[in-house]
Design a protein around this motif. Structure first.
Motif, PDB file in Angstrom:
ATOM      1  N   GLY A 231      -8.379   9.100  -9.827  1.00 19.27           N
ATOM      2  CA  GLY A 231      -7.458   7.978  -9.668  1.00 19.27           C
ATOM      3  C   GLY A 231      -8.187   6.658  -9.688  1.00 19.27           C
TER       4      GLY A 231
ATOM      5  N   GLN B 110       5.467  -0.393  -6.790  1.00 18.54           N
ATOM      6  CA  GLN B 110       4.625   0.299  -5.809  1.00 18.54           C
ATOM      7  C   GLN B 110       5.006   1.772  -5.706  1.00 18.54           C
ATOM      8  N   ILE B 111       6.282   2.060  -5.560  1.00 22.74           N
ATOM      9  CA  ILE B 111       6.682   3.454  -5.361  1.00 22.74           C
ATOM     10  C   ILE B 111       6.648   4.261  -6.653  1.00 22.74           C
ATOM     11  N   SER B 112       6.473   3.587  -7.802  1.00 21.20           N
ATOM     12  CA  SER B 112       6.324   4.321  -9.063  1.00 21.20           C
ATOM     13  C   SER B 112       4.976   5.034  -9.144  1.00 21.20           C
ATOM     14  N   ARG B 113       4.005   4.559  -8.352  1.00 27.34           N
ATOM     15  CA  ARG B 113       2.645   5.103  -8.318  1.00 27.34           C
ATOM     16  C   ARG B 113       1.940   4.963  -9.667  1.00 27.34           C
ATOM     17  N   ARG B 114       2.333   3.950 -10.430  1.00 21.68           N
ATOM     18  CA  ARG B 114       1.703   3.711 -11.726  1.00 21.68           C
ATOM     19  C   ARG B 114       0.889   2.411 -11.749  1.00 21.68           C
TER      20      ARG B 114
ATOM     21  N   GLY C 228      -6.313   2.986  -9.743  1.00 14.66           N
ATOM     22  CA  GLY C 228      -5.402   2.539  -8.698  1.00 14.66           C
ATOM     23  C   GLY C 228      -6.013   1.500  -7.783  1.00 14.66           C
TER      24      GLY C 228
ATOM     25  N   ASN D 196       0.843  -1.193   0.000  1.00 11.32           N
ATOM     26  CA  ASN D 196       0.000   0.000   0.000  1.00 11.32           C
ATOM     27  C   ASN D 196       0.877   1.242   0.000  1.00 11.32           C
ATOM     28  N   PRO D 197       0.323   2.403  -0.389  1.00 17.43           N
ATOM     29  CA  PRO D 197       1.079   3.652  -0.260  1.00 17.43           C
ATOM     30  C   PRO D 197       1.596   3.872   1.164  1.00 17.43           C
TER      31      PRO D 197
END
Length: 309
Positions: free
Chosen positions: A150, A295-299, A153, A38-39
């Protein structure tokens, strides 16, 4: 056992040997088969989450997981070894990216037979955020229109489906291959946020679900009807009281963990309504680094899951 842990903030999570967690009288020990990112995990690694939670280092990542009960505490009566469960650990406590994880017995629900371990692991944070933002906070009703920022996501893919199945008209923002995804999930109108201005295309909506924050949140007040409701999941984004009053709307920021005791309600809704659990990646533990970079790319389109079995 193997676990993905951090020992200090701003260090790369590492797959390493870790001790088997101890359990208390009210806990269960779960043999993990899948865990979702998760973020929040990125906020834990950066240390930003320490502003809101007490974090105990070293920390095993992933608050969302699924597996089978290995052992139960002496006061636990609702679970037995071998039960298939979905677990939702508290932020700041060691989670599910490990071969074994401890969680309070009250923090687990039964995994429906219609769902895989990977699908079950993907539900707790994202599914609960979508469900409670729409229905517990925004009070979305059939026949209303909701704009979901969004929509492709992890939270958005659940929200589009929940709202559509509840009889609401769904407008969603996305980009790239996310446009077709949200359309397939039930969005009646899809806006490419990279090439289109949602504020010039949408007006008079009943609810905005803001999964982006910043300027997107600020500009969303203008598309709401008077009396409309904005709900944001972006905890760091302040609600502009002046703008809210000027447009005659309400605005809230949701902290989904407050609804943890109702995880069974969300899991049941996913299973009974045939909600598609969208998985962007389902990778083995040995490929955690790839999962983390995604995950950290947010794509990601939907959820990123790491499987341990």
């Amino acid at each position: 056992m193997k676990a993905v842990r951090i020992h200090a903030y701003n260090e790369a999570p590492t797959l390493e040997d870790a001790p088997i967690p101890e359990i208390g009288a009210d806990d269960i020990l779960v043999r993990i088969q899948a865990a979702a990112l998760n973020p929040l995990d990125a906020l834990l690694v950066s240390g930003v989450a320490s502003r809101f939670f007490t974090i105990r280092l070293p920390l095993t990542l992933s608050s969302d997981f699924a597996g089978t009960v290995e052992r139960v505490g002496e006061a636990v009566s609702q679970w037995k070894p071998g039960d298939a469960v979905i677990g939702w650990a508290d932020a700041g406590t060691s989670g599910g990216l490990a071969e074994l994880a401890a969680v309070p017995a009250s923090g687990a629900v039964a995994l429906p037979s219609s769902l895989s371990m990977a699908q079950g692991a993907a539900i707790p944070t994202a599914g609960s955020t979508a469900w409670h933002a729409l229905f517990s906070v925004a009070k979305l009703q059939a026949g209303e229109t909701v704009l979901i920022h969004g929509g492709a996501g992890g939270v958005g893919s659940f929200a589009v489906q929940f709202a559509h199945k509840a009889g609401a008209r769904v407008i969603a923002t996305a980009s790239g291959d996310g446009l077709e995804l949200v359309r397939r999930l039930g969005a009646a109108e899809v806006i490419d946020y990279k090439t289109q201005d949602f504020a010039s295309l949408v007006s008079g909506v009943d609810v905005v679900l803001d999964l982006v924050g910043d300027e997107t949140q600020m500009r969303s007040f203008s598309v709401l009807r008077r009396g409309g409701r904005l709900v944001s999941t972006v905890a760091a984004a302040p609600v502009d009281e002046v703008a809210m009053q000027a447009h005659g709307v309400s605005a809230s920021i949701i902290y989904v963990k407050a609804y943890a005791s109702r995880l069974d309600e969300v899991v049941a809704a996913v299973a009974e309504q045939g909600i598609e659990v969208v998985l962007d990646r389902n990778l083995p533990l040995a490929q955690f680094a790839e999962a983390w970079e995604r995950q950290i790319s947010r794509r990601a389109r939907g959820k990123i899951v790491v499987s341990l079995a």
